[in-house]
Design an enzyme around this catalytic site. Sequence first.
Site, PDB file in Angstrom:
ATOM      1  CG  HIS A  74      -1.924  -1.055   1.205  1.00 16.57           C
ATOM      2  ND1 HIS A  74      -2.428  -1.634   2.322  1.00 16.57           N
ATOM      3  CD2 HIS A  74      -2.502  -1.650   0.168  1.00 16.57           C
ATOM      4  CE1 HIS A  74      -3.282  -2.560   1.974  1.00 16.57           C
ATOM      5  NE2 HIS A  74      -3.344  -2.580   0.673  1.00 16.57           N
ATOM      6  CB  CYS A  81       2.176   0.159 -24.709  1.00 15.07           C
ATOM      7  SG  CYS A  81       1.767  -1.544 -25.069  1.00 15.07           S
TER       8      CYS A  81
HETATM    9  C1  PEP Z   1       4.339  -5.501 -22.408  1.00 14.88           C
HETATM   10  O1  PEP Z   1       4.361  -6.721 -22.312  1.00 14.88           O
HETATM   11  O2  PEP Z   1       5.249  -4.823 -22.936  1.00 14.88           O
HETATM   12  C2  PEP Z   1       3.191  -4.744 -21.864  1.00 14.88           C
HETATM   13  C3  PEP Z   1       3.081  -3.449 -22.048  1.00 14.88           C
HETATM   14  O3  PEP Z   1       2.291  -5.434 -21.140  1.00 14.88           O
HETATM   15  P1  PEP Z   1       2.472  -5.841 -19.593  1.00 14.88           P
HETATM   16  O4  PEP Z   1       3.713  -5.164 -19.090  1.00 14.88           O
HETATM   17  O5  PEP Z   1       1.236  -5.399 -18.935  1.00 14.88           O
HETATM   18  O6  PEP Z   1       2.619  -7.328 -19.687  1.00 14.88           O
END
Ligand code: PEP
Length: 580
Positions: A195, A511
């Site tokens: 937390h 991402c």
């Molecule tokens: C990834 O795998 O790069 C991604 C963005 O997803 P996660 O980190 O949530 O697995």
Amino acid sequence: MPAKWDIVLKGVAASSGISIGKVFSLEDDDFCVIRREILRSARETEKKRLARAVEKTRTEFKIVYAKIDEVLGKNYARIADAYLLILDDPTMKKEVYELIDSGVNAEYAVFKVIDKIARSFEFIENDYIRERKVDIQDIGRKIIENLLGKHRKTLANLEEDSIVVSHNLTPADTMTIREKLVKGFATDIGGKTSHTAIIAQGLSIPAVVGLKVVSSQTKSGDIIIIDGNKGEVILSPTPETMVKYKREYALQFAKRRELEKLKNLSSETTDNHKVLIFANIDNSDEIESILSNGAMGIGLYRTEFIYFNRGETMPTEKDHFENYSKVAKIMSPYPTVIRTFDLGGDKLTKMGLLNVEQEKNPSLGLRAIRLSLKYPEIFIDQLRGVLRASAYGEIRLMYPMISGIEELYEANKVLNKVKQDLKKEHMEFDEKMKIGVMIEVPSAATIIDVIAKEVDFVSIGTNDLIQYTLAVDRVNENVAGLYDPLHPAILRFIKKIIDESHKVGITVSMCGEMAGNPYYAPVLLGFGLDQFSVSSAQILEIKKVIRGISFEDAKKISEEILKCGSRDSILEIINTIHVK
Ligand code: PEP
Ligand code: MG
């Protein structure tokens, strides 16, 4: 007398940044629980005394809920919600009553039962659930405090800028937090998902947790340094260390101020090539921060948070709808990419939500889209929530962990059926909602030409793509040195994904964490990446790199890099890159 040497405690870096200041210790006044014999005739009175203390604790936790909701939002408030559920647990109540019946006082009975439950948590493998042990202990402590009519110090006692030191920082503590005065957190226990870590990140306060002895080694008034970047706390710093950290603190502050000037400038190169910088979020409370850093959209909304901290219930369609429509409205006119849940079967099983056998290799197991397709009822609730929310702003849908075209077809089949149902029910949604996939499994990267034709966009999930391509567990510190975004195989995959997607006219986002590292940004830019989706704190840093280089130069560098077969030769080229 100035300190001759530093005492450095190493813990877990829970929230980044540096802080220097006076300790405010929550542990200055501890209490102990004494065992007393209770006569048979007094046992019912003892139970009534316990019931009153439990009720008082319940009322206090309700206030905690309201306070956290007000300061940090609903998702954080659920932490306190979970406390209320534990408080109502019938097995716990039965065991405490049995002990009172055996002739001991209520405080001691609560202490014994809580201790037993807390110990049983130590054997749980899942970090998140294991760390919930401290919640149980906190509840016990609160009940005992109310039985004894004695309360420990709270954050409401803060009167000046302070670094809060505590054995553990609980939601009950945060109830009384005076954010402006809290400059850092240091706790004995906790990990990255504790937390303290969650709350500190939400408030952008430097924090180090899991320090084991910090609360016993400090007292209120001591001057300490929190290094939330390295995960260190320096007790009794020497004058030299003080000077070094004061300089670092000033630099951190100045750098942030400089970056803030870029907030309203476009993310384009010196020769006017534009890219988009989006943000990754884990829950809707982060929106204010990403917008204040100039995000042009959400490139990855990890929806797993919605499934946590809610006891043994799955989120309903309404929960999904309310959450996503709120995000869509606030983000409008910017788009939001909602990724359907990327949970592993093991997580839901441990939360008591599914009855799936414990897997030996959860990251290669029933995870993400595989789980969605195996349990369509869970998937459908989420899809209905997403579609209905798409009437309130631009929402795009993204499937995680696609490994072959069949999975995409199957997921779309479920989606199309949901669309038909919603139409029959006269529910509004965006019929043209864009559908994309994460490219994070090597098989999907290899057949990107096939996948790209069937989707509106793709997003490269390097966190998993690196893990699966290089066969390196992303959370295993023993092989962390092999986890390499600059491995030629990874760079070639990225280039291939971008080129094949561009051939059919779709955009490519990234991402994974790689997108947020300023060191890699020129290379990704040169490969032709359209969109960087990064965490809030990285938005302006990436923008600075983009604005400081020409697209032509970035392309030349990237072409050279693609010819390299080794990491060293790639590093050599990257180190020559000059960003204004
Ligand atoms: C990834 O795998 O790069 C991604 C963005 O997803 P996660 O980190 O949530 O697995
Ligand atoms: Mg992933």
